[in-house]
Design an enzyme around this catalytic site. Sequence first.
Site, PDB file in Angstrom:
ATOM      1  N   LYS A  69       0.831  -1.204   0.000  1.00 20.75           N
ATOM      2  CA  LYS A  69       0.000   0.000   0.000  1.00 20.75           C
ATOM      3  C   LYS A  69       0.870   1.261   0.000  1.00 20.75           C
ATOM      4  O   LYS A  69       0.596   2.216  -0.728  1.00 20.75           O
ATOM      5  CB  LYS A  69      -0.946  -0.025   1.217  1.00 20.75           C
TER       6      LYS A  69
ATOM      7  N   GLN B  41      -4.995  -1.705   9.398  1.00 21.96           N
ATOM      8  CA  GLN B  41      -4.886  -3.015   8.756  1.00 21.96           C
ATOM      9  C   GLN B  41      -5.491  -4.095   9.652  1.00 21.96           C
ATOM     10  O   GLN B  41      -5.230  -4.142  10.855  1.00 21.96           O
ATOM     11  CB  GLN B  41      -3.404  -3.322   8.451  1.00 21.96           C
TER      12      GLN B  41
ATOM     13  N   ASP C 153     -11.546   2.604   3.842  1.00 24.53           N
ATOM     14  CA  ASP C 153     -11.835   1.171   3.787  1.00 24.53           C
ATOM     15  C   ASP C 153     -13.339   0.894   3.718  1.00 24.53           C
ATOM     16  O   ASP C 153     -13.750  -0.238   3.462  1.00 24.53           O
ATOM     17  CB  ASP C 153     -11.302   0.488   5.055  1.00 24.53           C
TER      18      ASP C 153
HETATM   19  N1  L34 Z   1      -8.304  -2.680   6.870  1.00 23.21           N
HETATM   20  N2  L34 Z   1      -7.464  -4.742   6.293  1.00 23.21           N
HETATM   21  C1  L34 Z   1      -8.036  -3.587   5.933  1.00 23.21           C
HETATM   22  N3  L34 Z   1      -8.323  -3.295   4.628  1.00 23.21           N
HETATM   23  C2  L34 Z   1      -8.055  -4.187   3.651  1.00 23.21           C
HETATM   24  O1  L34 Z   1      -8.405  -3.926   2.398  1.00 23.21           O
HETATM   25  C3  L34 Z   1      -7.424  -5.391   3.995  1.00 23.21           C
HETATM   26  N4  L34 Z   1      -7.047  -6.340   3.062  1.00 23.21           N
HETATM   27  C4  L34 Z   1      -7.227  -7.743   3.407  1.00 23.21           C
HETATM   28  C5  L34 Z   1      -6.527  -7.984   4.748  1.00 23.21           C
HETATM   29  N5  L34 Z   1      -6.714  -6.894   5.680  1.00 23.21           N
HETATM   30  C6  L34 Z   1      -7.171  -5.667   5.339  1.00 23.21           C
HETATM   31  C7  L34 Z   1      -6.056  -6.219   2.162  1.00 23.21           C
HETATM   32  O2  L34 Z   1      -5.518  -5.153   1.894  1.00 23.21           O
HETATM   33  C8  L34 Z   1      -6.547  -8.439   2.266  1.00 23.21           C
HETATM   34  N6  L34 Z   1      -5.774  -7.421   1.592  1.00 23.21           N
HETATM   35  C9  L34 Z   1      -4.909  -7.663   0.508  1.00 23.21           C
HETATM   36  C10 L34 Z   1      -4.268  -6.647  -0.181  1.00 23.21           C
HETATM   37  C11 L34 Z   1      -3.428  -6.915  -1.242  1.00 23.21           C
HETATM   38  C12 L34 Z   1      -3.195  -8.195  -1.634  1.00 23.21           C
HETATM   39  C13 L34 Z   1      -3.816  -9.224  -0.970  1.00 23.21           C
HETATM   40  C14 L34 Z   1      -4.667  -8.958   0.099  1.00 23.21           C
HETATM   41  C15 L34 Z   1      -2.278  -8.445  -2.786  1.00 23.21           C
HETATM   42  O3  L34 Z   1      -1.917  -7.540  -3.472  1.00 23.21           O
HETATM   43  N7  L34 Z   1      -1.856  -9.702  -3.004  1.00 23.21           N
HETATM   44  C16 L34 Z   1      -0.955 -10.063  -4.077  1.00 23.21           C
HETATM   45  C17 L34 Z   1       0.127 -10.977  -3.583  1.00 23.21           C
HETATM   46  C18 L34 Z   1       0.787 -10.489  -2.339  1.00 23.21           C
HETATM   47  C19 L34 Z   1       1.935 -11.306  -1.870  1.00 23.21           C
HETATM   48  O4  L34 Z   1       2.827 -11.612  -2.684  1.00 23.21           O
HETATM   49  O5  L34 Z   1       1.940 -11.653  -0.671  1.00 23.21           O
HETATM   50  C20 L34 Z   1      -1.731 -10.743  -5.192  1.00 23.21           C
HETATM   51  O6  L34 Z   1      -1.291 -10.674  -6.327  1.00 23.21           O
HETATM   52  O7  L34 Z   1      -2.765 -11.346  -4.888  1.00 23.21           O
END
Ligand code: L34
Length: 291
Positions: free
Chosen positions: A52, A96, A119
């Site tokens: 982020k 988060q 959010d």
């Molecule tokens: N307050 N908490 C709050 N807001 C959110 O919107 C989130 N979330 C979830 C968990 N907690 C939160 C996220 O940001 C899940 N989440 C999230 C954000 C980004 C990715 C996955 C979950 C993401 O970009 N994942 C990548 C791979 C990441 C890696 O390599 O570990 C993907 O391509 O899926």
Amino acid sequence: MAEIIDGKAIAGQIQEEVNREVKELEKAGVTPGLAVILVGNNPASVSYVRMKEKACKELGIVSFRYDLPADTPEEELLGLIRKLAQTPEVHGILVQLPLPDGLSQERVLEAIPPEKDVDGLHPFNVGKLLEGAPTFVPCTPAGIQELLVRSGNSPEGKHVVVMGRSNIVGKPLAALLMQKRRGANATVTVCHSRTSDLAAITRLADILVAAVGVPRFVTADMIRPGCVVIDVGVNRVEDPTVERGYRLVGDVDFDGVSQIAKAITPVPGGVGPMTIAMLMRNTVLAARRQM
Ligand code: L34
């Protein structure tokens, strides 16, 4: 073989749009600012928060990061949120999730002023979403809707089956897709861990959204040929053959399901990047609304 919906590419498009809006705001003398609070050091949370921050930097949004120890007293966290609520340079506040044990998610989310709740998880904004009024839509549901529309799989008139009833994905996504408006107008069924004969319901889906948090839970026998499958899961499963020791696996058995589906999102590179892009968009929206 199913078409693979490239969430990373679509998120990139949205970030370009957001970047243009940031430049517009800059001309008016406003730089959007996002405060991200991380309590504890859950490894997945640490990595999402880093992503982020990186996205903010790329788009010209100022990010203010706060790392608090897992044993932070709730009053201290609430105090920080109240301080940020009164800081004009901070347009969005994100805590988060999940929070460490002992902290009340409910009280913490309610401390964020609704106009800085990028959010979309404050009860006021949750209510607005249900009402169909303008609000901050939670990032993952908003990202799923954009992904469907921009990949040519609009949910209009379709039967969307949402697997999962969390406050952060399942419930707001159902509310969003059943709205009476363009890009929504879906017939929505929500199922969950207590649903009996789950597969009988998932097989009725034109669009299936899996947000259950169980690796490879959705198998080929659970979907109708031609279904569009959105995989929200980001599960870390141990894999000693790779350097970091784990691999990311979705809630969908990709190999099996992609033989039958019309289109499918990959993990990684599907819904995850869209979540981040929508957070950036909500932050710019917050800045504009606070002008
Ligand atoms: N307050 N908490 C709050 N807001 C959110 O919107 C989130 N979330 C979830 C968990 N907690 C939160 C996220 O940001 C899940 N989440 C999230 C954000 C980004 C990715 C996955 C979950 C993401 O970009 N994942 C990548 C791979 C990441 C890696 O390599 O570990 C993907 O391509 O899926």
